[in-house]
Design a protein around this motif. Sequence first.
Motif, short mmCIF file in Angstrom:
data_model
loop_
_atom_site.label_atom_id
_atom_site.label_comp_id
_atom_site.label_asym_id
_atom_site.label_seq_id
_atom_site.Cartn_x
_atom_site.Cartn_y
_atom_site.Cartn_z
N LEU A 1 0.84 -1.19 0.00
CA LEU A 1 0.00 0.00 0.00
C LEU A 1 0.88 1.25 0.00
CD1 LEU A 1 -3.00 0.85 0.13
CD2 LEU A 1 -2.80 0.86 2.60
N SER A 2 1.98 1.20 0.74
CA SER A 2 2.89 2.35 0.78
C SER A 2 3.55 2.59 -0.57
CB SER A 2 3.95 2.17 1.86
OG SER A 2 4.78 1.05 1.57
N GLY A 3 3.69 1.55 -1.39
CA GLY A 3 4.23 1.71 -2.73
C GLY A 3 3.32 2.55 -3.62
N LEU A 4 2.06 2.65 -3.24
CA LEU A 4 1.11 3.51 -3.95
C LEU A 4 1.10 4.92 -3.37
CD1 LEU A 4 -1.92 1.05 -4.19
CD2 LEU A 4 -0.32 1.67 -6.02
N GLY A 5 1.83 5.11 -2.26
CA GLY A 5 1.83 6.40 -1.60
C GLY A 5 0.65 6.59 -0.67
N ILE A 6 0.08 5.47 -0.20
CA ILE A 6 -1.10 5.51 0.66
C ILE A 6 -0.79 4.85 2.00
CG2 ILE A 6 -3.50 4.73 0.92
CD1 ILE A 6 -3.64 4.62 -2.16
N ARG A 7 -1.32 5.43 3.07
CA ARG A 7 -1.21 4.83 4.40
C ARG A 7 -2.59 4.80 5.04
NH1 ARG A 7 -1.26 9.23 7.94
NH2 ARG A 7 -0.72 11.16 6.91
N LEU A 8 -2.76 3.90 5.98
CA LEU A 8 -4.02 3.79 6.72
C LEU A 8 -3.90 4.48 8.06
CD1 LEU A 8 -4.98 0.05 6.17
CD2 LEU A 8 -5.97 2.04 5.08
N GLU A 9 -4.99 5.09 8.50
CA GLU A 9 -5.09 5.71 9.81
C GLU A 9 -6.41 5.31 10.44
OE1 GLU A 9 -4.92 9.93 9.54
OE2 GLU A 9 -2.77 9.96 9.12
N PRO A 10 -6.46 5.28 11.78
CA PRO A 10 -7.76 5.08 12.42
C PRO A 10 -8.70 6.22 12.01
CG PRO A 10 -5.97 4.90 14.02
CD PRO A 10 -5.36 5.40 12.74
N ALA A 11 -9.93 5.90 11.79
CA ALA A 11 -10.90 6.90 11.34
C ALA A 11 -11.63 7.53 12.52
CB ALA A 11 -11.92 6.27 10.41
N VAL A 12 -11.94 8.80 12.37
CA VAL A 12 -12.77 9.48 13.35
C VAL A 12 -14.20 8.96 13.20
CG1 VAL A 12 -13.68 11.71 14.09
CG2 VAL A 12 -11.30 11.51 13.33
N VAL A 13 -14.64 8.80 11.95
CA VAL A 13 -15.95 8.24 11.63
C VAL A 13 -15.71 7.10 10.65
CG1 VAL A 13 -18.19 8.68 10.58
CG2 VAL A 13 -17.08 10.47 11.93
N GLY A 14 -16.28 5.94 10.90
CA GLY A 14 -16.06 4.80 10.02
C GLY A 14 -14.94 3.91 10.54
N LEU A 15 -14.37 3.09 9.65
CA LEU A 15 -13.37 2.12 10.07
C LEU A 15 -11.94 2.61 9.91
CD1 LEU A 15 -15.02 -1.08 8.58
CD2 LEU A 15 -14.98 -0.35 10.96
N VAL A 16 -11.57 3.05 8.71
CA VAL A 16 -10.22 3.53 8.45
C VAL A 16 -10.26 4.70 7.47
CG1 VAL A 16 -9.02 1.34 8.86
CG2 VAL A 16 -9.86 1.87 6.57
N ASP A 17 -9.21 5.50 7.52
CA ASP A 17 -9.02 6.56 6.54
C ASP A 17 -7.79 6.22 5.72
OD1 ASP A 17 -11.15 8.23 7.22
OD2 ASP A 17 -9.97 9.31 8.72
N LEU A 18 -7.87 6.40 4.41
CA LEU A 18 -6.72 6.26 3.53
C LEU A 18 -6.17 7.65 3.28
CD1 LEU A 18 -8.60 3.70 2.88
CD2 LEU A 18 -7.15 3.51 0.88
N ARG A 19 -4.89 7.82 3.55
CA ARG A 19 -4.25 9.13 3.44
C ARG A 19 -3.03 9.06 2.53
NH1 ARG A 19 -7.68 12.77 5.78
NH2 ARG A 19 -8.41 11.99 7.74
N ALA A 20 -2.72 10.17 1.87
CA ALA A 20 -1.49 10.25 1.10
C ALA A 20 -0.33 10.29 2.08
CB ALA A 20 -1.49 11.51 0.23
N MET A 21 0.75 9.57 1.74
CA MET A 21 1.93 9.57 2.59
C MET A 21 2.59 10.94 2.55
SD MET A 21 3.40 5.78 1.82
CE MET A 21 4.61 5.85 3.12
N SER A 22 3.31 11.25 3.58
CA SER A 22 3.99 12.53 3.70
C SER A 22 4.85 12.81 2.47
CB SER A 22 4.87 12.52 4.96
OG SER A 22 5.52 13.75 5.11
N GLY A 23 4.74 14.01 1.97
CA GLY A 23 5.52 14.41 0.80
C GLY A 23 4.84 14.16 -0.53
N LEU A 24 3.72 13.45 -0.52
CA LEU A 24 2.97 13.17 -1.75
C LEU A 24 1.65 13.92 -1.71
CD1 LEU A 24 3.59 9.34 -2.03
CD2 LEU A 24 4.71 11.14 -3.32
N LYS A 25 1.29 14.50 -2.82
CA LYS A 25 0.06 15.29 -2.87
C LYS A 25 -1.12 14.45 -3.33
CE LYS A 25 1.74 19.88 -3.76
NZ LYS A 25 1.59 21.05 -4.62
N PRO A 26 -2.20 14.47 -2.56
CA PRO A 26 -3.44 13.86 -3.05
C PRO A 26 -4.09 14.82 -4.03
CG PRO A 26 -3.82 14.83 -0.91
CD PRO A 26 -2.34 15.02 -1.22
N LEU A 27 -5.08 14.34 -4.73
CA LEU A 27 -5.84 15.21 -5.62
C LEU A 27 -6.76 16.12 -4.81
CD1 LEU A 27 -7.01 12.75 -8.42
CD2 LEU A 27 -5.27 14.51 -8.60
#
Length: 95
Positions: free
Chosen positions: A59-85
């Motif tokens: 997953l990190s090879g795509l530039g994505i990391r998982l975080e605990p979600a405030v609402v729902g199960l998980v949040d997918l986030r762009a890794m540091s230094g990479l810009k999401p759309l």
Amino acid sequence: MANASFETVKECLIGNYFAPAQQLPILIHDATEPLDGDLHGDWEIQGIFNNNHLYKGSLSGLGIRLEPAVVGLVDLRAMSGLKPLIPEAYIALGF
């Protein structure tokens, strides 16, 4: 994180996303839980980019990391230094 399990996180990972590392949309069709047993760890992913190139890697090879979600199960986030759309771009790409 209520009711989160490896199976429910896997269900969250299956779908269309934007890979910040490649700057391409990807359809993730399979995910394997991390070997270290960390629910928010680096899952192994199989998918296909919108240019028809296959992806099999972390997953990190795509530039994505998982975080605990405030609402729902998980949040997918762009890794540091990479810009999401920006949100408008996701809409234009049909996500």
